[in-house]
Design a protein around this motif. Structure first.
Motif, mmCIF file in Angstrom:
data_model
loop_
_atom_site.group_PDB
_atom_site.id
_atom_site.type_symbol
_atom_site.label_atom_id
_atom_site.label_comp_id
_atom_site.label_asym_id
_atom_site.label_seq_id
_atom_site.Cartn_x
_atom_site.Cartn_y
_atom_site.Cartn_z
ATOM 1 N N ARG A 1 -0.430 11.464 7.814
ATOM 2 C CA ARG A 1 -0.668 11.231 6.210
ATOM 3 C C ARG A 1 0.328 11.013 5.559
ATOM 4 N N ALA A 2 1.385 11.843 5.917
ATOM 5 C CA ALA A 2 2.788 11.659 5.210
ATOM 6 C C ALA A 2 3.405 10.437 5.330
ATOM 7 N N ALA A 3 3.244 9.967 6.680
ATOM 8 C CA ALA A 3 3.933 8.669 7.005
ATOM 9 C C ALA A 3 2.926 7.618 6.202
ATOM 10 N N LEU A 4 1.770 7.632 6.119
ATOM 11 C CA LEU A 4 0.932 6.637 5.525
ATOM 12 C C LEU A 4 1.174 6.718 3.885
ATOM 13 N N ARG A 5 1.471 7.730 3.431
ATOM 14 C CA ARG A 5 1.691 7.551 1.849
ATOM 15 C C ARG A 5 3.122 7.019 1.515
ATOM 16 N N ARG A 6 3.817 7.357 2.393
ATOM 17 C CA ARG A 6 5.034 6.433 2.292
ATOM 18 C C ARG A 6 5.253 4.940 2.382
ATOM 19 N N LEU A 7 4.176 4.501 3.343
ATOM 20 C CA LEU A 7 4.069 2.875 3.479
ATOM 21 C C LEU A 7 3.141 2.445 2.185
ATOM 22 N N ALA A 8 2.356 3.283 1.769
ATOM 23 C CA ALA A 8 1.663 3.007 0.529
ATOM 24 C C ALA A 8 2.599 2.887 -0.578
ATOM 25 N N TYR A 9 3.377 3.685 -0.883
ATOM 26 C CA TYR A 9 4.456 3.846 -1.857
ATOM 27 C C TYR A 9 5.402 2.271 -1.703
ATOM 28 N N GLU A 10 5.555 2.052 -0.341
ATOM 29 C CA GLU A 10 6.203 0.807 -0.261
ATOM 30 C C GLU A 10 5.393 -0.482 -0.189
ATOM 31 N N HIS A 11 4.042 -0.355 -0.738
ATOM 32 C CA HIS A 11 3.284 -1.314 -1.057
ATOM 33 C C HIS A 11 2.822 -1.964 0.333
ATOM 34 N N LEU A 12 3.012 -1.436 1.575
ATOM 35 C CA LEU A 12 2.580 -2.227 2.658
ATOM 36 C C LEU A 12 1.124 -1.887 2.964
ATOM 37 N N ILE A 13 0.643 -0.802 2.544
ATOM 38 C CA ILE A 13 -0.602 -0.523 2.877
ATOM 39 C C ILE A 13 -1.261 -0.046 1.600
ATOM 40 N N GLU A 14 -2.834 -0.023 1.519
ATOM 41 C CA GLU A 14 -3.333 0.755 0.486
ATOM 42 C C GLU A 14 -4.224 1.593 1.121
ATOM 43 N N ILE A 15 -4.493 2.903 0.638
ATOM 44 C CA ILE A 15 -5.249 3.934 1.183
ATOM 45 C C ILE A 15 -6.635 4.197 0.493
ATOM 46 N N ASN A 16 -7.655 4.036 1.112
ATOM 47 C CA ASN A 16 -8.912 4.207 0.467
ATOM 48 C C ASN A 16 -9.398 5.798 0.268
ATOM 49 N N SER A 17 -10.765 5.907 -0.468
ATOM 50 C CA SER A 17 -11.031 7.393 -0.592
ATOM 51 C C SER A 17 -11.509 7.973 1.011
ATOM 52 N N VAL B 1 -3.904 -2.750 5.543
ATOM 53 C CA VAL B 1 -2.655 -3.671 5.488
ATOM 54 C C VAL B 1 -2.653 -4.615 4.292
ATOM 55 N N VAL B 2 -1.673 -4.578 3.457
ATOM 56 C CA VAL B 2 -1.795 -5.467 2.177
ATOM 57 C C VAL B 2 -1.449 -6.761 2.612
ATOM 58 N N ASN B 3 -2.113 -7.647 2.096
ATOM 59 C CA ASN B 3 -1.856 -9.134 1.975
ATOM 60 C C ASN B 3 -0.661 -9.464 0.989
ATOM 61 N N ILE B 4 0.027 -10.615 1.051
ATOM 62 C CA ILE B 4 0.904 -10.803 0.306
ATOM 63 C C ILE B 4 0.810 -12.319 -0.162
#
Length: 216
Positions: A53-69, A75-78
Protein backbone atom coordinates in the motif's frame (compact mmCIF):
# COMPACT_ATOMS: atom_id res chain seq x y z
CA UNK A 1 -2.86 -9.13 -14.92
CA UNK A 2 0.78 -9.89 -15.79
CA UNK A 3 2.90 -12.05 -13.47
CA UNK A 4 5.38 -10.18 -11.25
CA UNK A 5 8.58 -11.52 -9.60
CA UNK A 6 8.73 -12.20 -5.89
CA UNK A 7 10.63 -9.60 -3.90
CA UNK A 8 12.37 -11.44 -1.05
CA UNK A 9 13.77 -9.73 2.04
CA UNK A 10 17.13 -8.19 1.19
CA UNK A 11 15.91 -4.63 0.59
CA UNK A 12 13.04 -2.38 1.63
CA UNK A 13 9.86 -4.16 0.60
CA UNK A 14 8.09 -0.89 -0.13
CA UNK A 15 10.93 0.38 -2.31
CA UNK A 16 11.24 -2.86 -4.25
CA UNK A 17 7.48 -3.17 -4.74
CA UNK A 18 7.42 0.40 -5.98
CA UNK A 19 10.25 -0.28 -8.45
CA UNK A 20 8.74 -3.51 -9.81
CA UNK A 21 5.24 -2.13 -10.29
CA UNK A 22 6.52 1.15 -11.74
CA UNK A 23 8.72 -0.72 -14.21
CA UNK A 24 5.73 -2.83 -15.28
CA UNK A 25 3.74 0.35 -15.88
CA UNK A 26 6.55 2.19 -17.65
CA UNK A 27 7.26 -0.73 -20.00
CA UNK A 28 3.55 -1.20 -20.75
CA UNK A 29 3.36 -4.63 -19.10
CA UNK A 30 0.55 -3.08 -17.09
CA UNK A 31 -1.43 -1.18 -19.69
CA UNK A 32 -3.40 2.09 -19.38
CA UNK A 33 -6.78 1.42 -17.76
CA UNK A 34 -5.72 -1.98 -16.35
CA UNK A 35 -7.02 -2.82 -12.87
CA UNK A 36 -4.34 -3.84 -10.38
CA UNK A 37 -5.93 -5.82 -7.56
CA UNK A 38 -4.15 -5.34 -4.24
CA UNK A 39 -4.65 -8.92 -3.10
CA UNK A 40 -3.17 -10.35 -6.30
CA UNK A 41 -0.25 -7.89 -6.30
CA UNK A 42 0.65 -8.83 -2.73
CA UNK A 43 0.43 -12.53 -3.57
CA UNK A 44 2.60 -12.25 -6.68
CA UNK A 45 5.22 -10.11 -4.96
CA UNK A 46 5.15 -12.36 -1.86
CA UNK A 47 4.78 -9.43 0.55
CA UNK A 48 2.14 -8.22 2.98
CA UNK A 49 -0.30 -5.48 2.08
CA UNK A 50 1.31 -2.84 4.32
CA UNK A 51 4.47 -2.24 2.22
CA UNK A 52 2.43 -2.76 -0.96
CA UNK A 53 0.00 0.00 0.00
CA UNK A 54 2.89 2.35 0.72
CA UNK A 55 4.31 1.59 -2.74
CA UNK A 56 0.93 2.16 -4.39
CA UNK A 57 0.49 5.50 -2.62
CA UNK A 58 3.84 6.60 -4.02
CA UNK A 59 2.82 5.56 -7.53
CA UNK A 60 -0.47 7.42 -7.12
CA UNK A 61 1.46 10.53 -6.05
CA UNK A 62 3.44 10.25 -9.29
CA UNK A 63 0.15 10.07 -11.27
CA UNK A 64 0.92 6.60 -12.58
CA UNK A 65 -2.08 4.96 -10.92
CA UNK A 66 -5.38 5.92 -9.31
CA UNK A 67 -6.54 4.14 -6.13
CA UNK A 68 -10.27 3.59 -5.60
CA UNK A 69 -12.25 3.17 -2.37
CA UNK A 70 -11.67 -0.59 -2.49
CA UNK A 71 -7.91 0.04 -2.48
CA UNK A 72 -7.51 -1.38 -5.94
CA UNK A 73 -5.44 0.61 -8.39
CA UNK A 74 -6.00 1.47 -12.03
CA UNK A 75 -3.14 2.35 -14.37
CA UNK A 76 -3.64 5.93 -15.47
CA UNK A 77 -4.04 6.68 -19.15
CA UNK A 78 -2.19 9.58 -20.76
CA UNK A 79 -4.17 11.83 -23.06
CA UNK A 80 -3.06 14.24 -25.75
CA UNK A 81 -4.14 17.05 -23.43
CA UNK A 82 -1.84 15.67 -20.70
CA UNK A 83 1.12 15.75 -23.08
CA UNK A 84 0.29 19.28 -24.23
CA UNK A 85 0.02 20.54 -20.65
CA UNK A 86 3.18 18.76 -19.49
CA UNK A 87 5.04 20.20 -22.48
CA UNK A 88 4.13 23.73 -21.34
CA UNK A 89 5.67 22.95 -17.95
CA UNK A 90 8.75 21.27 -19.45
CA UNK A 91 9.40 24.19 -21.78
CA UNK A 92 9.79 26.36 -18.68
CA UNK A 93 11.53 23.98 -16.28
CA UNK A 94 14.12 22.28 -18.47
CA UNK A 95 15.60 25.30 -20.25
CA UNK A 96 15.78 26.84 -16.77
CA UNK A 97 17.69 23.77 -15.58
CA UNK A 98 20.20 24.22 -18.41
CA UNK A 99 20.60 27.89 -17.49
CA UNK A 100 21.22 26.92 -13.85
CA UNK A 101 24.17 24.76 -14.91
CA UNK A 102 26.22 27.88 -15.64
CA UNK A 103 29.05 28.13 -13.09
CA UNK A 104 27.43 25.16 -11.36
CA UNK A 105 28.04 21.94 -13.29
CA UNK A 106 31.16 20.03 -12.31
CA UNK A 107 33.55 18.42 -14.78
CA UNK A 108 32.64 14.89 -13.63
CA UNK A 109 28.94 15.72 -14.08
CA UNK A 110 29.52 16.93 -17.64
CA UNK A 111 31.43 13.69 -18.23
CA UNK A 112 28.42 11.70 -16.95
CA UNK A 113 26.09 13.62 -19.25
CA UNK A 114 28.33 12.92 -22.24
CA UNK A 115 28.49 9.25 -21.26
CA UNK A 116 24.68 9.05 -21.26
CA UNK A 117 24.74 10.53 -24.74
CA UNK A 118 27.31 7.96 -25.93
CA UNK A 119 25.20 5.11 -24.53
CA UNK A 120 22.22 6.53 -26.41
CA UNK A 121 24.18 6.50 -29.67
CA UNK A 122 25.22 2.91 -29.02
CA UNK A 123 21.59 1.97 -28.27
CA UNK A 124 20.54 3.43 -31.62
CA UNK A 125 23.30 1.54 -33.45
CA UNK A 126 22.25 -1.71 -31.75
CA UNK A 127 18.53 -0.98 -32.16
CA UNK A 128 18.12 -1.28 -28.38
CA UNK A 129 14.91 0.68 -27.89
CA UNK A 130 14.57 -0.19 -24.18
CA UNK A 131 17.99 1.26 -23.40
CA UNK A 132 17.31 4.30 -25.58
CA UNK A 133 14.11 5.11 -23.67
CA UNK A 134 15.88 4.63 -20.35
CA UNK A 135 18.71 6.98 -21.30
CA UNK A 136 16.31 9.57 -22.75
CA UNK A 137 14.81 9.88 -19.28
CA UNK A 138 18.23 9.84 -17.60
CA UNK A 139 19.57 12.57 -19.88
CA UNK A 140 16.84 15.04 -18.97
CA UNK A 141 16.72 14.18 -15.28
CA UNK A 142 20.51 14.33 -14.93
CA UNK A 143 20.62 17.89 -16.23
CA UNK A 144 18.18 18.95 -13.52
CA UNK A 145 20.07 16.92 -10.90
CA UNK A 146 23.32 18.71 -11.74
CA UNK A 147 21.72 22.08 -10.92
CA UNK A 148 21.76 20.92 -7.26
CA UNK A 149 18.30 22.43 -6.88
CA UNK A 150 16.23 19.66 -5.29
CA UNK A 151 12.88 21.31 -6.13
CA UNK A 152 13.70 21.71 -9.78
CA UNK A 153 15.08 18.17 -9.85
CA UNK A 154 11.91 16.64 -8.39
CA UNK A 155 9.61 18.51 -10.77
CA UNK A 156 11.67 17.53 -13.82
CA UNK A 157 11.65 13.90 -12.64
CA UNK A 158 7.86 13.91 -12.27
CA UNK A 159 7.15 15.38 -15.71
CA UNK A 160 9.66 13.13 -17.45
CA UNK A 161 8.16 10.03 -15.83
CA UNK A 162 4.86 10.79 -17.57
CA UNK A 163 6.55 11.67 -20.86
CA UNK A 164 8.60 8.45 -20.77
CA UNK A 165 5.38 6.46 -20.60
CA UNK A 166 3.93 8.31 -23.56
CA UNK A 167 7.13 7.84 -25.56
CA UNK A 168 6.77 4.09 -25.03
CA UNK A 169 3.07 4.06 -25.89
CA UNK A 170 3.49 6.23 -28.98
CA UNK A 171 6.72 4.69 -30.30
CA UNK A 172 7.76 8.15 -31.48
CA UNK A 173 11.28 8.05 -30.03
CA UNK A 174 12.11 4.93 -32.00
CA UNK A 175 10.76 6.51 -35.18
CA UNK A 176 12.63 9.81 -34.69
CA UNK A 177 15.65 8.59 -32.73
CA UNK A 178 18.24 10.01 -35.15
CA UNK A 179 16.69 13.47 -34.94
CA UNK A 180 16.33 13.28 -31.16
CA UNK A 181 19.97 12.31 -30.64
CA UNK A 182 21.13 15.28 -32.74
CA UNK A 183 19.02 17.55 -30.55
CA UNK A 184 20.70 16.10 -27.45
CA UNK A 185 24.08 16.66 -29.08
CA UNK A 186 23.26 20.35 -29.62
CA UNK A 187 22.36 20.72 -25.93
CA UNK A 188 25.58 19.06 -24.78
CA UNK A 189 27.67 21.10 -27.21
CA UNK A 190 26.26 24.34 -25.81
CA UNK A 191 26.99 23.25 -22.24
CA UNK A 192 30.49 22.05 -23.11
CA UNK A 193 31.29 25.31 -24.89
CA UNK A 194 29.80 27.28 -21.96
CA UNK A 195 27.31 28.82 -24.37
CA UNK A 196 24.37 28.40 -22.03
CA UNK A 197 22.00 30.63 -23.97
CA UNK A 198 22.47 28.34 -26.98
CA UNK A 199 22.05 25.21 -24.83
CA UNK A 200 18.93 26.69 -23.24
CA UNK A 201 17.41 27.42 -26.66
CA UNK A 202 18.35 23.95 -27.89
CA UNK A 203 16.61 22.37 -24.91
CA UNK A 204 13.42 24.36 -25.43
CA UNK A 205 13.37 23.44 -29.12
CA UNK A 206 14.01 19.78 -28.31
CA UNK A 207 11.10 19.59 -25.86
CA UNK A 208 8.78 21.30 -28.32
CA UNK A 209 9.86 18.90 -31.07
CA UNK A 210 9.44 15.85 -28.80
CA UNK A 211 5.86 16.88 -28.07
CA UNK A 212 5.09 17.51 -31.74
CA UNK A 213 6.52 14.13 -32.75
CA UNK A 214 4.60 12.26 -30.03
CA UNK A 215 1.30 13.82 -31.02
CA UNK A 216 1.64 13.22 -34.78
Amino acid sequence: MAKLPEIGYKISLTERAYEIIKDAIMTNVFKPGELLIEEKLAEQLAISRTPLRAALRRLAYEHLIEINSSRNATVVNISQKDVEEITIVREVLEPLAVKQLENNIKSNELKKLKNIFEIQKKAIAENNYTELIKKEYEFHVSISKFTHNKWLYEMVKDTNTIIQRYLILSGSLNKYKEVAIREHENIIHGIEEKNYSSAESSMKLHISNVSRRMLK
